[in-house]
Design an enzyme around this catalytic site. Structure first.
Site, PDB file in Angstrom:
ATOM      1  N   ARG A 426       0.842  -1.199   0.000  1.00 14.57           N
ATOM      2  CA  ARG A 426       0.000   0.000   0.000  1.00 14.57           C
ATOM      3  C   ARG A 426       0.871   1.240   0.000  1.00 14.57           C
ATOM      4  O   ARG A 426       2.045   1.208   0.374  1.00 14.57           O
ATOM      5  CB  ARG A 426      -0.941   0.019   1.198  1.00 14.57           C
ATOM      6  CG  ARG A 426      -0.290  -0.004   2.569  1.00 14.57           C
ATOM      7  CD  ARG A 426       0.098   1.369   3.061  1.00 14.57           C
ATOM      8  NE  ARG A 426       0.421   1.395   4.468  1.00 14.57           N
ATOM      9  CZ  ARG A 426       1.177   2.315   5.040  1.00 14.57           C
ATOM     10  NH1 ARG A 426       1.736   3.268   4.323  1.00 14.57           N
ATOM     11  NH2 ARG A 426       1.409   2.297   6.331  1.00 14.57           N
ATOM     12  N   GLU A 526      -6.519   7.508   8.132  1.00 17.28           N
ATOM     13  CA  GLU A 526      -5.418   8.302   8.684  1.00 17.28           C
ATOM     14  C   GLU A 526      -4.947   9.346   7.683  1.00 17.28           C
ATOM     15  O   GLU A 526      -4.760  10.512   8.010  1.00 17.28           O
ATOM     16  CB  GLU A 526      -4.257   7.389   9.075  1.00 17.28           C
ATOM     17  CG  GLU A 526      -3.043   8.137   9.584  1.00 17.28           C
ATOM     18  CD  GLU A 526      -1.928   7.218  10.043  1.00 17.28           C
ATOM     19  OE1 GLU A 526      -0.750   7.613   9.975  1.00 17.28           O
ATOM     20  OE2 GLU A 526      -2.238   6.087  10.485  1.00 17.28           O
ATOM     21  N   ARG A 530      -5.293   5.813   1.024  1.00 18.33           N
ATOM     22  CA  ARG A 530      -4.413   4.650   1.101  1.00 18.33           C
ATOM     23  C   ARG A 530      -4.782   3.750  -0.074  1.00 18.33           C
ATOM     24  O   ARG A 530      -5.928   3.292  -0.162  1.00 18.33           O
ATOM     25  CB  ARG A 530      -4.595   3.888   2.420  1.00 18.33           C
ATOM     26  CG  ARG A 530      -4.074   4.623   3.661  1.00 18.33           C
ATOM     27  CD  ARG A 530      -2.572   4.463   3.798  1.00 18.33           C
ATOM     28  NE  ARG A 530      -2.032   5.209   4.904  1.00 18.33           N
ATOM     29  CZ  ARG A 530      -1.870   4.728   6.140  1.00 18.33           C
ATOM     30  NH1 ARG A 530      -2.260   3.489   6.422  1.00 18.33           N
ATOM     31  NH2 ARG A 530      -1.347   5.475   7.087  1.00 18.33           N
ATOM     32  N   CYS A 572       1.473  11.113   9.249  1.00 18.33           N
ATOM     33  CA  CYS A 572       2.539  10.691  10.165  1.00 18.33           C
ATOM     34  C   CYS A 572       3.874  10.687   9.419  1.00 18.33           C
ATOM     35  O   CYS A 572       3.970  10.125   8.319  1.00 18.33           O
ATOM     36  CB  CYS A 572       2.250   9.299  10.706  1.00 18.33           C
ATOM     37  SG  CYS A 572       3.514   8.687  11.850  1.00 18.33           S
ATOM     38  N   THR A 574       6.402   8.974   9.741  1.00 16.64           N
ATOM     39  CA  THR A 574       7.007   7.656   9.537  1.00 16.64           C
ATOM     40  C   THR A 574       6.664   7.090   8.162  1.00 16.64           C
ATOM     41  O   THR A 574       7.310   6.147   7.705  1.00 16.64           O
ATOM     42  CB  THR A 574       6.546   6.654  10.613  1.00 16.64           C
ATOM     43  OG1 THR A 574       5.125   6.476  10.514  1.00 16.64           O
ATOM     44  CG2 THR A 574       6.888   7.156  12.004  1.00 16.64           C
ATOM     45  N   ARG A 581       4.343   0.726   1.953  1.00 16.10           N
ATOM     46  CA  ARG A 581       4.521  -0.342   2.931  1.00 16.10           C
ATOM     47  C   ARG A 581       4.181  -1.661   2.244  1.00 16.10           C
ATOM     48  O   ARG A 581       3.026  -1.898   1.875  1.00 16.10           O
ATOM     49  CB  ARG A 581       3.625  -0.133   4.151  1.00 16.10           C
ATOM     50  CG  ARG A 581       3.790  -1.216   5.214  1.00 16.10           C
ATOM     51  CD  ARG A 581       2.959  -0.914   6.463  1.00 16.10           C
ATOM     52  NE  ARG A 581       3.184  -1.917   7.482  1.00 16.10           N
ATOM     53  CZ  ARG A 581       2.496  -3.062   7.587  1.00 16.10           C
ATOM     54  NH1 ARG A 581       1.533  -3.326   6.720  1.00 16.10           N
ATOM     55  NH2 ARG A 581       2.764  -3.922   8.543  1.00 16.10           N
ATOM     56  N   ARG A 609       4.459  -6.474  13.210  1.00 18.32           N
ATOM     57  CA  ARG A 609       3.294  -6.008  13.968  1.00 18.32           C
ATOM     58  C   ARG A 609       2.224  -7.087  13.940  1.00 18.32           C
ATOM     59  O   ARG A 609       2.352  -8.092  13.237  1.00 18.32           O
ATOM     60  CB  ARG A 609       2.752  -4.702  13.401  1.00 18.32           C
ATOM     61  CG  ARG A 609       2.314  -4.773  11.956  1.00 18.32           C
ATOM     62  CD  ARG A 609       1.602  -3.517  11.465  1.00 18.32           C
ATOM     63  NE  ARG A 609       2.449  -2.364  11.403  1.00 18.32           N
ATOM     64  CZ  ARG A 609       2.098  -1.219  10.811  1.00 18.32           C
ATOM     65  NH1 ARG A 609       0.906  -1.114  10.228  1.00 18.32           N
ATOM     66  NH2 ARG A 609       2.915  -0.192  10.784  1.00 18.32           N
ATOM     67  N   GLU A 614      -1.133  -1.556  13.134  1.00 17.45           N
ATOM     68  CA  GLU A 614      -0.146  -1.029  14.075  1.00 17.45           C
ATOM     69  C   GLU A 614      -0.695  -1.062  15.495  1.00 17.45           C
ATOM     70  O   GLU A 614      -1.876  -0.805  15.733  1.00 17.45           O
ATOM     71  CB  GLU A 614       0.220   0.403  13.691  1.00 17.45           C
ATOM     72  CG  GLU A 614       1.434   0.941  14.423  1.00 17.45           C
ATOM     73  CD  GLU A 614       1.895   2.269  13.855  1.00 17.45           C
ATOM     74  OE1 GLU A 614       2.971   2.731  14.279  1.00 17.45           O
ATOM     75  OE2 GLU A 614       1.198   2.821  12.988  1.00 17.45           O
TER      76      GLU A 614
END
Length: 657
Positions: A426, A526, A530, A572, A574, A581, A609, A614
């Site tokens: 993703r 988020e 995505r 975020c 990160t 990812r 994870r 997460e």
């Protein structure tokens, strides 16, 4: 009654420097470009001779009685000429200031270049220290003391790989045999010799201590002394108690440790002089190890970025918005007040960015960007966090974007088939022209949804599917999609909630799913978007090819925010960079039980994870394993590295069976 103005002028005239230019004003000959730095020894400016395009540096020193001796001796700098010492070109002078014109060093500080070296070993450190010592030897041979050796004053002349290292900013101390020797002052206690703290006269031995402290930093990645405050640091420096418990120090060769210890000898008479240091067996390369000092580089990278961030802040022309000072402003620490004054065009302040960390001290990162401007408006917090998390040199970082050819990815062998349950890749994306999560309202969030729904009309063939509003799905439908790993969880992440990511939930959130259920797009979870490619089994080539095709199709309609340095920006930090990812749900019960899973993942730049996202836990020994790196490499490289890492984990798992 005396003429005070005339007396003041005469007092300043007492400090004229021999061989300085006095009859032509500095500003008639040079044009100032910008301020480079400022400190206890003056202000450094970038400048150029008027009518020319060659740049140089000018240090401006204000005249005062405390500097009478050192200013008289400034002319001695004009005779210095060595490949490892910055050349002073000329000195201008008027009744108020001295202007020292020198070469402009454009190659950056030694530490800045060191953190980019691959590999970096004791042998590379030796080559750096040799150049510095050659410069110190020349200065000492000229009966001078540098007196200000610290990382900021050790720089490369230019950007060429073969560039010389030069010592800059000599502290303008008088000739050694002068009866008016002054006490040396080093502006950073980490590099200040014990005798200086005892208010004794600085001499060549003081320079050697400073070099030892720098050698420690170069080899260990951290400064030599640890203390909660200046008083603790003073005590440790006076006794020579530098940190010998640091793992990166313990891993050094005995000869490297011996070299540092002999330079950081409390008694100046027992300390190595420059000639002894140059003849030391370790410095001659006879006993330097060739092991990569990767841990030292990671620590050093953090220090470098902190220094650059502080330098960035020092240059900011922050001003309060009103001349009237409230009591809150009066009693808040000045730097805190200045930080709180900074906002983006969306009204985001630093408080908005760190809100989740304040409410959740257990956060691993705790930093969010409520709008894309945050990454450049608040570099004092975003840049070092990005550097620390992603292990990159944020100041030289450039975005890398290349999908490559999916067919060139490695295949998983048949023996891995039963262990890999599913594969997914993703990316996170932010639409141009909008803030993120907490700064969105119902209208702007609806606009994002509508733009994305319009882009879905272009998805044809295997990508063809339907969009579902989250608010229109039944709880049973939601739960089923979550359990089958197609839909995001239902606003249950406390960290994201504190950051403001769930405002107006579940309105204007949704999910697009193709008919084959192998291509999914989340809207306004988020991040704005995505984009996910997923399927059972381990055919990562198919998964990646589908993702690339979907992204390219969607980008025909909408435009995503892209930063030259940080790549695709997300809520975020990160997830910035590629925003990619790549992961598999994989069975690793034995490896997890052995306690080695997380350590091994760390060494492979992988992130383990639970299967529900997460901060969730593993179920039945099944883990969601993905690439940890998001930035500094291309999308293809990240997927390829993940595949190779998964193979390594499964080989370890099979070895335990």
């Amino acid at each position: 009654m005396p003429d005070t103005k005339s007396s003041k002028l005469e007092s300043k005239m007492d400090y004229w420097v021999q061989e300085s230019v006095k009859d032509v004003p500095f500003d008639e000959q040079y044009e100032v470009i910008e301020e480079l730095s400022s400190g206890p020894f003056g202000t450094n400016l970038k400048c150029k001779p008027r009518g020319q395009n060659t740049f140089c540096c000018v240090k401006i020193l204000a005249k005062n009685k405390n500097r009478k001796v050192s200013l008289k001796e400034t002319s001695h700098l004009l005779k210095l000429k060595h490949q490892n010492v910055t050349r002073i070109k000329e000195i201008f002078e008027d009744t108020d200031n001295i202007y020292i014109i020198s070469e402009l060093m454009i190659g950056g500080e030694v530490l800045e270049r060191t953190v980019k070296m691959k590999p970096f070993t004791e042998r590379e450190a030796v080559q750096i220290l040799k150049q510095i010592l050659n410069g110190i030897r020349y200065i000492h041979d000229e009966d001078l003391v540098h007196g200000n050796i610290k990382p900021e004053n050790l720089v490369y002349e230019d950007l060429n790989d073969e560039s010389s290292i030069k010592l800059t900013d000599i502290a303008l101390y008088p000739i050694l045999d002068n009866e008016l020797l002054k006490h040396a002052i080093v502006s950073n206690i980490q590099y200040c010799a014990p005798e200086i703290l005892r208010n004794e006269v600085g001499d060549p031995a003081s320079d050697m201590w400073s070099l030892g402290a720098f050698a420690y930093l170069l080899l260990c990645g951290e400064e030599p002394f640890k203390g909660e405050n200046n008083e603790e640091l003073y005590k440790k420096v006076l006794k020579g108690y530098f940190n010998t418990d640091l793992p990166s120090y313990e891993s050094l060769s005995m000869n490297a440790k011996d070299f540092i210890s002999r330079l950081m000898e409390v008694d100046p008479k027992k300390r190595l002089n420059v000639y002894q240091a140059l003849k030391n067996p370790w410095l001659l390369g006879q006993a330097a190890r060739n092991d990569n000092l990767s841990n030292a580089l990671d620590s050093m990278r953090v220090i470098v970025n902190k220094k650059k961030t502080q330098s960035f802040l020092n240059k900011q022309a922050l001003r309060t918005k009103t001349g009237k000072e409230s009591m809150a402003q009066k009693y808040l620490p000045k730097d805190v007040w200045l930080w709180l004054q900074k906002t983006t065009k969306y009204g985001t302040s630093l408080v908005d960015c760190v809100k989740s960390a304040v409410e959740n001290p257990s956060s691993s990162v705790g930093l969010y960007a409520p709008d894309p401007e945050c990454y450049d408006t608040f570099p004092e917090i975003f840049w070092p966090v990005i550097s620390d998390y992603h292990k990159v040199d944020v100041y030289s970082l450039k975005s890398v974007h290349d999908f490559g050819d999916p067919n060139e990815l490695p295949d998983f062998e048949e023996k891995y088939a039963d262990s890999i349950i599913s594969s997914r890749i993703r990316v996170g994306r932010t639409l141009e022209g909008f803030p993120m999560g907490p700064k969105l309202n119902r209208d702007t969030r609806e606009q994002i949804k509508d733009e994305m729904v319009e882009s879905f009309r272009n998805l044809q063939g295997e990508l063809y599917g339907d969009f579902f509003e989250l608010s229109e799905l039944s709880y049973q439908e939601r739960d089923h999609l979550i359990e089958t790993h197609y839909l995001f969880t239902d606003a249950d992440d406390k960290y994201l909630n504190s950051a403001g990511g769930y405002t107006d939930w579940p309105l204007n959130r949704g999910i697009f799913i193709n008919r084959k259920r192998t291509f999914v797009v989340w809207i306004n979870e988020e991040d704005h978007v995505r984009i996910i490619s997923i399927q059972k089994g381990n055919n990562i080539k198919q998964v990646y090819a589908r993702l690339v095709k979907g992204i390219n199709t969607i980008e025909q309609t909408v435009k995503f925010v892209h930063h030259d340095k940080f790549g695709y920006l997300t809520f975020c930090p990160t997830n910035i960079g590629t925003g990619l990812r790549a992961s598999v749900h994989v069975k690793l019960p034995k490896l997890a039980a052995s306690g080695r899973l997380r350590e091994l993942c760390e060494s492979l730049d992988l992130q383990p994870r639970g299967v529900h996202g997460e901060n969730s836990e593993s179920e039945g020994g099944i883990f969601d394993i993905s690439n940890k790196v998001r930035i500094g490499k291309s999308e293809f490289d990240l997927v390829n590295s993940m595949c190779l890492g998964i193979k390594t984990l499964l080989d370890e798992e099979f070895a335990l069976q």
